[in-house]
Design an enzyme around this catalytic site. Structure first.
Site, PDB file in Angstrom:
ATOM      1  N   ARG A 254      -5.182   1.794  -7.551  1.00 18.11           N
ATOM      2  CA  ARG A 254      -4.217   2.859  -6.673  1.00 18.11           C
ATOM      3  C   ARG A 254      -3.295   2.960  -7.369  1.00 18.11           C
ATOM      4  O   ARG A 254      -1.850   2.648  -6.464  1.00 18.11           O
ATOM      5  CB  ARG A 254      -4.124   2.797  -5.310  1.00 18.11           C
ATOM      6  CG  ARG A 254      -3.973   4.239  -4.804  1.00 18.11           C
ATOM      7  CD  ARG A 254      -3.958   3.521  -3.001  1.00 18.11           C
ATOM      8  NE  ARG A 254      -2.170   3.021  -3.241  1.00 18.11           N
ATOM      9  CZ  ARG A 254      -1.791   2.857  -2.009  1.00 18.11           C
ATOM     10  NH1 ARG A 254      -1.910   2.402  -0.952  1.00 18.11           N
ATOM     11  NH2 ARG A 254       0.042   2.657  -2.417  1.00 18.11           N
TER      12      ARG A 254
ATOM     13  N   HIS B 227      -0.179   5.616  -1.391  1.00 20.16           N
ATOM     14  CA  HIS B 227      -1.278   5.782  -0.589  1.00 20.16           C
ATOM     15  C   HIS B 227      -1.880   6.573   0.345  1.00 20.16           C
ATOM     16  O   HIS B 227      -2.685   8.470  -0.466  1.00 20.16           O
ATOM     17  CB  HIS B 227      -1.430   4.934   1.148  1.00 20.16           C
ATOM     18  CG  HIS B 227      -2.573   5.485   1.612  1.00 20.16           C
ATOM     19  ND1 HIS B 227      -3.522   5.289   2.150  1.00 20.16           N
ATOM     20  CD2 HIS B 227      -2.458   6.185   2.902  1.00 20.16           C
ATOM     21  CE1 HIS B 227      -4.292   5.647   2.925  1.00 20.16           C
ATOM     22  NE2 HIS B 227      -3.915   5.903   3.651  1.00 20.16           N
TER      23      HIS B 227
ATOM     24  N   TYR C  95       6.244  -2.168  -0.192  1.00 20.12           N
ATOM     25  CA  TYR C  95       5.224  -3.344  -0.106  1.00 20.12           C
ATOM     26  C   TYR C  95       5.094  -4.237  -1.259  1.00 20.12           C
ATOM     27  O   TYR C  95       3.972  -5.379  -1.396  1.00 20.12           O
ATOM     28  CB  TYR C  95       4.231  -3.088   0.332  1.00 20.12           C
ATOM     29  CG  TYR C  95       3.220  -1.938   0.355  1.00 20.12           C
ATOM     30  CD1 TYR C  95       2.739  -1.912  -0.495  1.00 20.12           C
ATOM     31  CD2 TYR C  95       3.993  -0.983   1.177  1.00 20.12           C
ATOM     32  CE1 TYR C  95       1.419  -0.448  -0.730  1.00 20.12           C
ATOM     33  CE2 TYR C  95       3.065   0.013   0.831  1.00 20.12           C
ATOM     34  CZ  TYR C  95       2.053   0.213   0.301  1.00 20.12           C
ATOM     35  OH  TYR C  95       1.864   1.608  -0.094  1.00 20.12           O
TER      36      TYR C  95
END
Ligand SMILES: Cc1ncc(C[n+]2csc(CCOP(=O)(O)OP(=O)(O)O)c2C)c(N)n1
Ligand SMILES: [Mg+2]
Lengths: 324, 466
Positions: free
Chosen positions: B360, B364, B373
């Site tokens: 990805r 998100h 993160y």
């Protein structure tokens, strides 16, 4: 005195609870490094470690089911469900397991689990992110259900919920997460399972909880301009209900309007209306009216403002009550 | 051999590349040895493939002697449990083979990141260069949809957008492998598959803008509505496949009749009960469904290690059907593998798990901040594996396409983007009264009354509303 947001109130409350009791642990999706999608658990993993702030695999049933086992070991799990619409994979664990352990074990096993659920609409989200499922849980014996509406309550209520020995579904009004309030730790908090009059009035009583408390207060402010004094009660606890202040107010004003975002059919408003009519029948000047979400699925966000009860709909109901 | 789904020996996950190491590594993952690829015969039907290939994995002499049952006693995880002599059955490395780093032989690849075609013993891309050119167009157009939608969100025209950046090949390769009659069950990120199914991207924008919950006709377009509740659609896909089975739409040998289903989901979704139940249903009923997992390494902020201790495709075996890992950034390999898996389903040989190993590249969703993160190195590493660049390199090297062609596609993309932007801004908001009519097939008197009440309430405002 410090100015905090509602989200920050929960964060600080969680932090205080974790400092006070090493058995308090946090579990959920993205609650660790990310600090939760609403940043409510921000910084907690850093300070309390990965054993106490647990990023779980992506499975809500797993989160609640393992919380049950941890509770049996004396832990006090605080589980975060990321959004209201994602609690249902855990529904079986909550309703059939968490809720019944105390009863089945004759009190030998307690379930001091807190299930935090950001709920309600008004944030322009896609489906499953704006629901109000509180009635499902309030309907279940063995669960207690509360909803905070402001930063100060958020701070105290989450701590009170964590020290309570029964399982509590803790609803947080996500569209109010960023609203501010002044926290004065010297001021003694109200007990967890109590409702509170948040605005005095004599003409009609408006009952609300969570995100709708602000809406009710706005309606009361607007009504005042028109010469009506509305009494607003923040219910705070949905199961058990704290009916004493409600009955007192109903006897005084004779007119009661209940407001919630959740669909009206078999919602909290129905239970409250029944109890008020059972207890205060001779004081009532009008039937208890409900202002609620419609009995449809939550709509696409471009029309959520129409779907959600707002100041106008609350006042419309108040007018109908007054005109009765 | 081409077109036959074969189980390969399983290896250590490539995920060991990850720069962050949140968990102590199990002992077995410390090893860095390469291994051979196991395969079984090329007969077309492999309904019992799992147990047969288990034999190959362990190298036991007598084919078929090791039952799937024995695989189930593996205790995945800590080092002690991985030892064969512990009394808990075979260890992980005995069953799955020694671990390897990086793009081990389990990763099916037909086009390298540099744009070189490579051979694979079991799978080949058997279409011509014109098809690859058309893949290129699909990849670029899909990325263009994504860029435009992201921009529209930034400008406040969409509530949110889930970017597919980096996953274009996984989606175009699998979407193009479907036949007209096949049915797809997407998550919320399958914009490329929607494109392949001929869905107007404007419908996708409508959903993320909040005017409806997917404006296309799922049954007619053979593309279900987006499913946001993680994993739920894998069961729907399985049930749909069971319907096909009962309708005699598999195993007839008629290529226009035999039908398969493909269910999409992410790496995070593999933890959900629904997904695991879907595997069980599909397995025991031999349902004609392909479970297509885009392992983009992340479930919002949680890395794949938080969902699985073994490479995801290896899970399939425990459920009783084959699992494969394909380079999700290689459109040719994804196409070849998915095509074979779909064909296997259509023929009546049951489910297949395809793990498209990808990344990805973006957040998100537009609401997310991945800098909290994950480290940038990871992104840089994956940039080198871009799914579009490698196709372009291949086309250019062979003289199949030139700058004029790329410019033409670019222009077509811009034109589409302009149309989407205009269309998005013009999307009408639904009428608040319509929601009452959509709830039931058979309308209830209660809702009619509620609708009327609301209509007169709206009308009570000056000038009315609706
Ligand atoms: C039942 C449920 N729980 C939680 C969520 C919130 N959520 C949305 S996407 C997501 C992560 C999904 O990860 P993955 O399956 O890997 O798919 P990806 O987003 O990477 O494509 C989560 C937790 C959800 N949509 N549904
Ligand atoms: Mg993922």
């Amino acid at each position: 005195m410090t100015a905090i947001t509602l989200a920050k109130g929960i964060t600080l409350g969680l932090r205080a609870a974790m400092e006070a009791d090493p058995k308090v642990i946090i579990m959920g999706e993205d609650v660790g490094k990310l600090g939760g999608v609403f940043r409510v658990t921000d910084g907690l993993q850093k300070d309390f470690g990965e054993d106490r702030v647990i990023d779980t695999p992506l499975a809500e049933s797993g989160i609640i089911g393992t919380a049950v086992g941890l509770a049996m070991r004396g832990y006090r799990p605080v589980c975060e469900i990321q959004f209201d619409g994602f609690v249902y994979p855990a529904y079986d664990q909550i309703v059939s397991q968490v809720a019944k352990f105390h009863f089945r074990s004759h009190g030998r096993i307690t379930m001091p689990i807190v299930i935090r659920i950001p709920f309600g609409g008004g944030i322009g989200a896609v489906e499953h992110h704006s629901e109000s499922p509180e009635a499902y849980f309030a309907h279940t014996a063995g669960l207690k259900v509360v909803a905070c509406s402001n930063p100060v309550d958020a701070y105290w209520m989450i701590q009170q919920a964590i020290v309570a020995d029964d399982p509590i579904v803790f609803f947080e009004p996500k569209r109010r997460y960023w609203e501010k309030g002044e926290l004065d730790e010297q001021v003694e908090p109200d007990p967890l399972f109590s409702s509170r009059v948040v605005r005095k009035g004599s003409d009609a009583t408006v009952l609300a909880y969570g995100p709708m408390v602000k809406t009710a207060l706005q309606a009361a402010a607007a009504a005042e301009v028109e010469g009506q004094q509305l009494e607003v009660i923040d219910l705070r606890t949905l199961s058990p209900l704290d009916m004493a202040p409600v009955h007192e107010s109903a006897r005084k004003t004779g007119r009661v309007v209940v407001v919630h975002e959740a669909p009206g059919n078999l919602g909290l408003g129905a239970e409250i209306a029944a109890r008020v009519s059972e207890e205060c029948f001779y004081s009532l000047e009008a039937p208890v009216l409900r202002v609620a979400g419609f009995d449809t699925p939550y709509p696409p966000s471009r029309i959520e403002e129409e779907y959600l009860p707002d100041l106008d709909r609350v006042l419309d109901a108040v007018d109908r009550s007054l005109a009765y | 051999m081409v077109g036959t789904v074969v189980l390969t020996l399983c290896h250590r996950s490539q995920l060991m590349h990850r720069t962050q190491a949140p968990q102590a590594r199990p002992e077995i993952e410390e090893e860095k040895t390469s291994t051979a690829t196991g395969k079984h015969d090329d007969s077309p039907h492999h309904t019992r493939g799992a147990s047969r290939s288990a034999t190959h994995r362990t190298g036991a002499g007598d084919p078929g002697s090791l039952a799937v049952r024995e695989l189930l006693v593996i205790s995945a995880g800590s080092g002690a449990a991985a030892n064969a002599s512990s009394g808990f059955g075979p260890g992980l490395k005995e069953v799955f083979g020694p671990a390897v780093e990086g793009t081990g032989p389990e990763l099916i690849q037909l086009l390298t990141p540099e744009g070189e075609r490579v051979e694979h013993p079991e799978f080949a891309f058997d279409e011509d260069d014109e098809t690859i050119k058309s893949f290129y167009r699909d990849l670029v157009m899909t990325r263009r949809i994504d860029t435009e939608a992201t921009a529209l969100q930034r400008q406040g025209e969409l509530g949110i957008w889930a970017s597919l950046l980096g996953q274009e090949a996984a989606q175009i390769g699998s979407g193009r492998a479907m036949r007209e009659q096949d049915f797809a069950f997407p998550t919320y990120r399958e914009h490329g598959v929607a494109w392949c199914r001929g869905i107007d991207p404007l419908h996708l924008l409508g959903l993320f803008r909040g005017v409806d919950q997917g404006g296309w006709d799922p049954l007619a377009d053979k593309f279900n509505l987006y499913t946001i509740v993680i994993g739920a659609q894998t069961l729907h896909a399985t049930g749909y496949a069971m319907g096909l089975q009962r309708d005699g739409l598999i195993g007839t040998g008629d290529p226009d009749r035999d039908t398969a289903v493909i269910g999409y989901f992410g790496d995070g979704a593999t933890s959900q009960g629904d997904v695991n139940e879907a595997f069980i249903w599909a397995s025991v009923f031999n349902a004609p469904v392909v479970f297509f997992c885009q392992n983009n390494q992340w479930a919002i902020s949680e890395p794949i290690e938080r969902q699985s201790k073994i490479p995801l495709y290896q899970r399939a075996l425990g459920f009783g059907f084959p699992g494969l890992r394909v380079d999700g950034n290689d459109v040719l390999a994804v196409y070849a593998v998915t095509k074979a898996a779909l064909q296997r389903a259509r023929e009546g040989s049951g489910p297949t798990f395809v793990e498209a190993y990808t990344y990805r590249m973006g957040a998100h969703t537009t609401s997310d901040d991945p800098t909290r993160y994950r480290v940038i190195d990871e992104l840089e590493h994956w940039k080198l594996k871009d799914p579009i660049e490698r196709v372009k390199a291949y086309l250019s090297r062979g003289g199949v396409a030139d700058d004029a062609y790329y410019a033409e596609i670019e222009a077509e993309g811009d034109e589409m983007a302009a149309r989407l932007r205009k269309g998005c801004l013009e999307l009408p908001d639904p009428s608040p009264l319509d929601i009452f009519d959509q709830v039931y097939e058979e309308q209830t008197p209660e809702l009619v009354a509620q609708r009327e009440q609301f209509a007169s309430y709206l009308a009570s405002f000056e000038g009315g509303q609706s």
